[in-house]
Write an enzyme that holds these catalytic residues in place. Structure first.
Site, PDB file in Angstrom:
ATOM      1  N   GLY A  48     -27.469 -16.275 -16.684  1.00 20.61           N
ATOM      2  CA  GLY A  48     -28.204 -17.328 -17.369  1.00 20.61           C
ATOM      3  C   GLY A  48     -29.509 -16.770 -17.906  1.00 20.61           C
ATOM      4  O   GLY A  48     -29.988 -15.728 -17.433  1.00 20.61           O
ATOM      5  N   GLN A  53     -38.032 -16.362 -21.038  1.00 18.39           N
ATOM      6  CA  GLN A  53     -37.721 -14.982 -20.629  1.00 18.39           C
ATOM      7  C   GLN A  53     -37.628 -14.026 -21.815  1.00 18.39           C
ATOM      8  O   GLN A  53     -37.581 -12.812 -21.624  1.00 18.39           O
ATOM      9  CB  GLN A  53     -36.416 -14.936 -19.817  1.00 18.39           C
ATOM     10  N   LEU A 110     -33.551 -12.077 -13.769  1.00 16.94           N
ATOM     11  CA  LEU A 110     -33.667 -10.986 -14.741  1.00 16.94           C
ATOM     12  C   LEU A 110     -35.134 -10.658 -15.038  1.00 16.94           C
ATOM     13  O   LEU A 110     -35.424  -9.604 -15.578  1.00 16.94           O
ATOM     14  CB  LEU A 110     -32.945 -11.365 -16.042  1.00 16.94           C
ATOM     15  N   HIS A 151     -32.434 -22.986 -11.394  1.00 15.88           N
ATOM     16  CA  HIS A 151     -33.220 -21.775 -11.648  1.00 15.88           C
ATOM     17  C   HIS A 151     -33.786 -21.783 -13.077  1.00 15.88           C
ATOM     18  O   HIS A 151     -34.966 -21.482 -13.289  1.00 15.88           O
ATOM     19  CB  HIS A 151     -32.306 -20.556 -11.418  1.00 15.88           C
ATOM     20  N   GLU A 152     -32.941 -22.151 -14.051  1.00 17.36           N
ATOM     21  CA  GLU A 152     -33.380 -22.110 -15.450  1.00 17.36           C
ATOM     22  C   GLU A 152     -34.401 -23.210 -15.746  1.00 17.36           C
ATOM     23  O   GLU A 152     -35.364 -22.981 -16.483  1.00 17.36           O
ATOM     24  CB  GLU A 152     -32.187 -22.237 -16.413  1.00 17.36           C
ATOM     25  N   HIS A 155     -37.651 -22.110 -14.710  1.00 16.35           N
ATOM     26  CA  HIS A 155     -38.260 -21.217 -15.712  1.00 16.35           C
ATOM     27  C   HIS A 155     -38.991 -22.025 -16.786  1.00 16.35           C
ATOM     28  O   HIS A 155     -40.070 -21.641 -17.230  1.00 16.35           O
ATOM     29  CB  HIS A 155     -37.190 -20.366 -16.414  1.00 16.35           C
TER      30      HIS A 155
END
Ligand code: ZN
Length: 180
Positions: A48, A53, A110, A151-152, A155
């Site tokens: 993902g 990012q 990442l 998680h995303e 972010h």
């Protein structure tokens, strides 16, 4: 290829802005999504990616098409809607519902290369978002996909998993783990 922004960069700590609905199909947003797709496709262990990012402060995340492969599906991920092919795009995603039931899992990112930690996430999560054509949709998931949703969206709010995780440690790069 667009480089993945690493921890320490202020781009990862901003609260990302919503994409105005009238701009979803604009050339600028199409380019952001294309950059995200290319970047995620080139990250072998990536499942993902959120727009911050790649340094873009917009509320967009994508989920890798790898998630549809049988070896990932076995990883207790269950789709509740029929899966498609290609990276899935979520624009202005909202975590509409999360289960009270939590699961403890190992997580990586990442943007925090090679670091992994133990984190608690809701076992199930439902996201509503817009697709690339501006159509609103809802997806529910459990397992790895539910973890990716949470998680995303973290972010997009300037939160990294290392803020919440315990026992964060370095894992050798060759040790293959899913990251997002
Ligand atoms: Zn991440």
């Amino acid at each position: 290829m667009t480089a993945i922004v690493q921890e320490g960069d202020p781009a990862l700590r901003k609260v990302a802005a919503e994409v105005p609905l009238g701009e979803i199909e604009s050339a600028a947003i199409k380019k952001v999504i294309a950059d995200m797709r290319r970047t995620l496709s080139s990250a072998k262990d990536g499942v993902g990616l959120a727009a911050p990012q790649i340094g873009v402060p917009l509320r967009i995340f994508i989920v890798s098409e790898k998630m549809f492969e049988p070896d990932f599906a076995e990883e207790q991920t269950r789709w509740e809607n029929a899966p498609e092919t290609g990276h899935l795009v979520f624009i202005n995603p909202v975590l509409a519902r999360v289960s009270k039931k939590l699961v403890t899992m190992e997580e990586g990112c990442l943007s925090t290369r090679h670091r992994f930690g133990i984190i608690e996430r809701a076992a199930k999560a439902t996201v509503t978002a817009y697709d690339e054509t501006g159509k609103k949709f809802t997806r529910s998931a459990s397992g790895l996909l539910a973890e990716i949703f949470q998680h995303e969206i973290d972010h997009l709010n300037g939160i990294l998993f290392v803020d919440k995780a315990r026992d964060v440690r370095e894992v050798k790069p060759e040790h293959r783990h899913a990251k997002s």
